[in-house]
Design a protein around this motif. Structure first.
Motif, PDB file in Angstrom:
ATOM      1  N   VAL A 130     -36.801 -13.582 -17.865  1.00 45.29           N
ATOM      2  CA  VAL A 130     -37.107 -13.241 -16.439  1.00 45.29           C
ATOM      3  C   VAL A 130     -37.489 -11.750 -16.600  1.00 45.29           C
ATOM      4  O   VAL A 130     -36.559 -10.918 -16.924  1.00 45.29           O
ATOM      5  CB  VAL A 130     -35.880 -13.443 -15.352  1.00 45.29           C
ATOM      6  CG1 VAL A 130     -36.391 -13.199 -14.063  1.00 45.29           C
ATOM      7  CG2 VAL A 130     -35.599 -15.037 -15.702  1.00 45.29           C
ATOM      8  N   SER A 131     -38.482 -11.287 -16.078  1.00 39.89           N
ATOM      9  CA  SER A 131     -38.786  -9.941 -16.026  1.00 39.89           C
ATOM     10  C   SER A 131     -39.156  -9.121 -14.550  1.00 39.89           C
ATOM     11  O   SER A 131     -39.181  -9.961 -13.522  1.00 39.89           O
ATOM     12  CB  SER A 131     -40.092  -9.757 -16.920  1.00 39.89           C
ATOM     13  OG  SER A 131     -41.149 -10.420 -16.525  1.00 39.89           O
ATOM     14  N   ASP A 132     -39.230  -8.202 -14.573  1.00 39.18           N
ATOM     15  CA  ASP A 132     -39.834  -7.391 -13.411  1.00 39.18           C
ATOM     16  C   ASP A 132     -38.725  -7.553 -12.282  1.00 39.18           C
ATOM     17  O   ASP A 132     -38.990  -8.088 -11.122  1.00 39.18           O
ATOM     18  CB  ASP A 132     -40.975  -7.886 -12.726  1.00 39.18           C
ATOM     19  CG  ASP A 132     -42.370  -7.508 -13.836  1.00 39.18           C
ATOM     20  OD1 ASP A 132     -42.051  -6.717 -14.563  1.00 39.18           O
ATOM     21  OD2 ASP A 132     -43.408  -7.862 -13.500  1.00 39.18           O
ATOM     22  N   TYR A 133     -37.560  -6.955 -12.394  1.00 43.74           N
ATOM     23  CA  TYR A 133     -36.329  -7.030 -11.386  1.00 43.74           C
ATOM     24  C   TYR A 133     -36.704  -6.219 -10.271  1.00 43.74           C
ATOM     25  O   TYR A 133     -37.362  -5.162 -10.344  1.00 43.74           O
ATOM     26  CB  TYR A 133     -34.968  -6.814 -12.137  1.00 43.74           C
ATOM     27  CG  TYR A 133     -34.464  -7.979 -12.845  1.00 43.74           C
ATOM     28  CD1 TYR A 133     -33.330  -8.625 -12.547  1.00 43.74           C
ATOM     29  CD2 TYR A 133     -35.166  -8.637 -13.924  1.00 43.74           C
ATOM     30  CE1 TYR A 133     -32.725  -9.771 -13.009  1.00 43.74           C
ATOM     31  CE2 TYR A 133     -34.706  -9.688 -14.586  1.00 43.74           C
ATOM     32  CZ  TYR A 133     -33.317 -10.201 -13.929  1.00 43.74           C
ATOM     33  OH  TYR A 133     -32.849 -11.159 -14.441  1.00 43.74           O
ATOM     34  N   ALA A 170     -33.140   1.198 -16.581  1.00 41.88           N
ATOM     35  CA  ALA A 170     -34.649   0.928 -16.792  1.00 41.88           C
ATOM     36  C   ALA A 170     -35.686   1.995 -15.994  1.00 41.88           C
ATOM     37  O   ALA A 170     -35.212   2.519 -15.074  1.00 41.88           O
ATOM     38  CB  ALA A 170     -34.662  -0.311 -16.601  1.00 41.88           C
ATOM     39  N   ARG A 171     -36.702   2.215 -16.447  1.00 42.90           N
ATOM     40  CA  ARG A 171     -37.809   2.771 -15.879  1.00 42.90           C
ATOM     41  C   ARG A 171     -38.324   1.887 -14.610  1.00 42.90           C
ATOM     42  O   ARG A 171     -37.970   0.769 -14.770  1.00 42.90           O
ATOM     43  CB  ARG A 171     -39.079   3.114 -16.944  1.00 42.90           C
ATOM     44  CG  ARG A 171     -38.784   3.742 -18.056  1.00 42.90           C
ATOM     45  CD  ARG A 171     -40.040   4.112 -18.684  1.00 42.90           C
ATOM     46  NE  ARG A 171     -39.687   5.099 -19.989  1.00 42.90           N
ATOM     47  CZ  ARG A 171     -40.443   5.811 -20.581  1.00 42.90           C
ATOM     48  NH1 ARG A 171     -41.819   5.768 -20.343  1.00 42.90           N
ATOM     49  NH2 ARG A 171     -40.172   6.306 -21.631  1.00 42.90           N
ATOM     50  N   ILE A 172     -38.885   2.519 -13.693  1.00 42.75           N
ATOM     51  CA  ILE A 172     -39.414   1.779 -12.702  1.00 42.75           C
ATOM     52  C   ILE A 172     -40.819   1.775 -12.621  1.00 42.75           C
ATOM     53  O   ILE A 172     -41.642   2.867 -12.898  1.00 42.75           O
ATOM     54  CB  ILE A 172     -39.003   2.443 -11.123  1.00 42.75           C
ATOM     55  CG1 ILE A 172     -37.445   2.171 -11.282  1.00 42.75           C
ATOM     56  CG2 ILE A 172     -39.642   1.772 -10.053  1.00 42.75           C
ATOM     57  CD1 ILE A 172     -36.837   2.840  -9.858  1.00 42.75           C
ATOM     58  N   ALA A 174     -38.356  -2.920 -11.273  1.00 45.65           N
ATOM     59  CA  ALA A 174     -37.798  -2.221 -12.557  1.00 45.65           C
ATOM     60  C   ALA A 174     -38.204  -2.972 -13.754  1.00 45.65           C
ATOM     61  O   ALA A 174     -38.524  -4.215 -13.913  1.00 45.65           O
ATOM     62  CB  ALA A 174     -36.192  -2.414 -12.469  1.00 45.65           C
ATOM     63  N   LYS A 175     -38.548  -1.954 -14.931  1.00 43.44           N
ATOM     64  CA  LYS A 175     -39.265  -2.596 -16.170  1.00 43.44           C
ATOM     65  C   LYS A 175     -37.893  -3.243 -17.136  1.00 43.44           C
ATOM     66  O   LYS A 175     -37.476  -2.555 -18.194  1.00 43.44           O
ATOM     67  CB  LYS A 175     -39.777  -1.500 -17.130  1.00 43.44           C
ATOM     68  CG  LYS A 175     -41.085  -0.994 -16.235  1.00 43.44           C
ATOM     69  CD  LYS A 175     -41.870   0.090 -16.811  1.00 43.44           C
ATOM     70  CE  LYS A 175     -42.905  -0.927 -17.958  1.00 43.44           C
ATOM     71  NZ  LYS A 175     -43.621   0.060 -18.645  1.00 43.44           N
ATOM     72  N   ARG A 176     -37.314  -4.420 -16.712  1.00 46.36           N
ATOM     73  CA  ARG A 176     -36.378  -5.005 -17.244  1.00 46.36           C
ATOM     74  C   ARG A 176     -36.436  -6.449 -17.123  1.00 46.36           C
ATOM     75  O   ARG A 176     -37.378  -6.921 -16.565  1.00 46.36           O
ATOM     76  CB  ARG A 176     -34.940  -4.623 -16.044  1.00 46.36           C
ATOM     77  CG  ARG A 176     -33.749  -5.358 -16.436  1.00 46.36           C
ATOM     78  CD  ARG A 176     -32.781  -5.097 -15.191  1.00 46.36           C
ATOM     79  NE  ARG A 176     -31.786  -5.960 -15.411  1.00 46.36           N
ATOM     80  CZ  ARG A 176     -30.707  -6.252 -14.436  1.00 46.36           C
ATOM     81  NH1 ARG A 176     -30.751  -5.578 -13.236  1.00 46.36           N
ATOM     82  NH2 ARG A 176     -29.731  -7.141 -14.569  1.00 46.36           N
ATOM     83  N   PHE A 177     -35.760  -7.073 -18.080  1.00 44.10           N
ATOM     84  CA  PHE A 177     -35.665  -8.589 -18.207  1.00 44.10           C
ATOM     85  C   PHE A 177     -34.476  -8.942 -18.699  1.00 44.10           C
ATOM     86  O   PHE A 177     -33.692  -8.226 -19.244  1.00 44.10           O
ATOM     87  CB  PHE A 177     -36.924  -8.992 -19.417  1.00 44.10           C
ATOM     88  CG  PHE A 177     -36.269  -8.539 -20.976  1.00 44.10           C
ATOM     89  CD1 PHE A 177     -35.522  -9.354 -21.601  1.00 44.10           C
ATOM     90  CD2 PHE A 177     -36.724  -7.303 -21.411  1.00 44.10           C
ATOM     91  CE1 PHE A 177     -34.977  -9.123 -23.012  1.00 44.10           C
ATOM     92  CE2 PHE A 177     -36.366  -6.829 -22.602  1.00 44.10           C
ATOM     93  CZ  PHE A 177     -35.710  -7.869 -23.236  1.00 44.10           C
ATOM     94  N   GLU A 178     -34.172 -10.451 -18.460  1.00 46.47           N
ATOM     95  CA  GLU A 178     -33.130 -10.916 -18.883  1.00 46.47           C
ATOM     96  C   GLU A 178     -33.362 -12.089 -19.580  1.00 46.47           C
ATOM     97  O   GLU A 178     -34.481 -12.936 -19.160  1.00 46.47           O
ATOM     98  CB  GLU A 178     -32.067 -11.229 -17.681  1.00 46.47           C
ATOM     99  CG  GLU A 178     -31.288  -9.900 -16.885  1.00 46.47           C
ATOM    100  CD  GLU A 178     -30.246 -10.182 -16.175  1.00 46.47           C
ATOM    101  OE1 GLU A 178     -29.842 -11.642 -15.747  1.00 46.47           O
ATOM    102  OE2 GLU A 178     -29.591  -9.113 -15.644  1.00 46.47           O
ATOM    103  N   GLU A 229     -36.455   1.962 -21.509  1.00 45.92           N
ATOM    104  CA  GLU A 229     -35.564   2.808 -21.293  1.00 45.92           C
ATOM    105  C   GLU A 229     -35.840   4.070 -20.321  1.00 45.92           C
ATOM    106  O   GLU A 229     -36.957   4.679 -20.885  1.00 45.92           O
ATOM    107  CB  GLU A 229     -34.757   3.124 -22.415  1.00 45.92           C
ATOM    108  CG  GLU A 229     -34.042   1.962 -23.268  1.00 45.92           C
ATOM    109  CD  GLU A 229     -33.008   1.483 -22.485  1.00 45.92           C
ATOM    110  OE1 GLU A 229     -32.735   1.985 -21.769  1.00 45.92           O
ATOM    111  OE2 GLU A 229     -32.509   0.144 -22.974  1.00 45.92           O
ATOM    112  N   LEU A 230     -35.228   4.617 -19.558  1.00 46.54           N
ATOM    113  CA  LEU A 230     -35.429   5.701 -18.884  1.00 46.54           C
ATOM    114  C   LEU A 230     -35.139   6.591 -19.853  1.00 46.54           C
ATOM    115  O   LEU A 230     -33.852   6.763 -20.277  1.00 46.54           O
ATOM    116  CB  LEU A 230     -34.589   5.593 -17.536  1.00 46.54           C
ATOM    117  CG  LEU A 230     -34.645   7.192 -16.869  1.00 46.54           C
ATOM    118  CD1 LEU A 230     -35.989   6.881 -16.184  1.00 46.54           C
ATOM    119  CD2 LEU A 230     -33.572   6.939 -15.667  1.00 46.54           C
TER     120      LEU A 230
END
Length: 316
Positions: free
Chosen positions: A204-207, A215-217, A225-229, A243-244
């Protein structure tokens, strides 16, 4: 003591992980378990202790790490390059069927990568370990917004709070003090995550930007957020970021965390000034943390974390 076969399973999994990264020339490192700074995240509680030696040795109050993230980033800022750590971490208050206060985390960083490329490597690692155990899994990649829309008919980024609360109306949840992200987390853990098929890897991405952590936005409409799980079956196993590396913005986030801690009646946690001092020199990179016990639970076909530990917290 636990079944010996699961102790052997752990050793075999460690060997597979190390072989995976050796083949990709990612360097294994070890960083401190005790630090003068802690994790400010208001949803994570840290153990801490006091050093009784000579005062010249450094700060007396020390925090047991909840992840190796901050020292690994300092190594990246020093020019180390791609690296990983496989080691023990500690989280206070997290004990139960799927949590142990002491557990093993695999964390790694890839220089010049974004979160999408790293998510692909997470899938590669999971497939490598699972295939060697004779397991096969389907792979589904989706966005946070798409996941909530498909599962609940909800837009988690724009729907009003009442719309998020409705599916949980019969769950007996005390709404006192709960904010929007709390309700989103409850929807994930109570309604969405348990329905994930056991033979599926879900990424799952784009939180929501409010869940950016480190994370970066990305300035979409609305921002994300440029994040995934990553999940294996119903278990969350990995959490990754592009990463920020902006120390000014990172300080704002740390201070915001501590403000939330004060509002909740929690102790503030010392900000990692050593990280902030070098964060601007950290190269563009993506990083991810993977909970090894969660992966072992999948491999051992068990829903109890105690089954994959030599001695769980209650017997340690």
């Amino acid at each position: 003591m636990n079944d010996l076969k699961n102790l052997r399973l752990r050793a075999e999994t460690y060997a597979q992980i190390r072989a995976f990264f050796a083949a990709r020339e990612v360097l294994e490192v070890e960083t401190p378990i005790l630090s003068a700074a802690g994790n400010t995240d208001p949803n994570i509680q840290s153990f801490h202790t006091r050093f009784s030696g000579h005062v010249d040795a450094g700060a007396r109050e020390r925090w047991l790490r909840t992840s190796p993230e901050f020292p690994l980033k300092r190594l990246l800022a020093a020019g180390l390059g791609d690296c990983y750590e496989l080691g023990r971490v500690f989280r206070d208050g997290e004990a139960g069927g799927r949590h142990n206060p002491e557990f093993t985390m695999l964390e790694w960083y890839r220089v010049g990568w974004d979160e999408a490329k790293l998510a692909r490597e997470v899938i590669d690692l999971l497939e490598c370990v699972l295939v060697q155990a004779g397991r096969t899994f389907d792979i589904v990649e989706t966005t946070y917004r798409g996941l909530f829309g498909d599962a609940l008919g909800i837009d988690p980024l724009t729907d009003p709070l009442e719309r998020l609360q409705a599916p949980l109306a019969s769950s007996g949840i005390d709404p006192e003090g709960l904010e929007r992200d709390d309700w989103l987390d409850l929807l994930m853990t109570h309604k969405i995550q348990p329905a994930f098929p056991r033979d599926r890897i879900t990424v799952v991405s784009d939180y929501p930007a409010s869940q950016c952590a480190l994370a970066r936005i990305r300035e979409d409409d609305p921002p994300v957020a440029k994040r995934f799980e990553a999940y294996v079956g119903p278990y969350e196993v990995a959490n990754g970021y592009h990463e920020l590396n902006d120390p000014v913005e990172q300080r704002v986030r740390f201070e915001r965390d501590n403000a939330k801690r004060r509002a909740r009646g929690l102790d503030e946690v010392p900000i990692d000034e050593k990280l902030l001092a070098v964060l601007g020199r950290m190269p563009d990179c993506a990083g991810v943390a993977l909970g090894v016990e969660r992966l072992l639970m999948v491999l051992a076909r068990t829903d109890a974390i105690a089954d994959v530990l030599a001695f769980p917290f209650s017997e340690a």
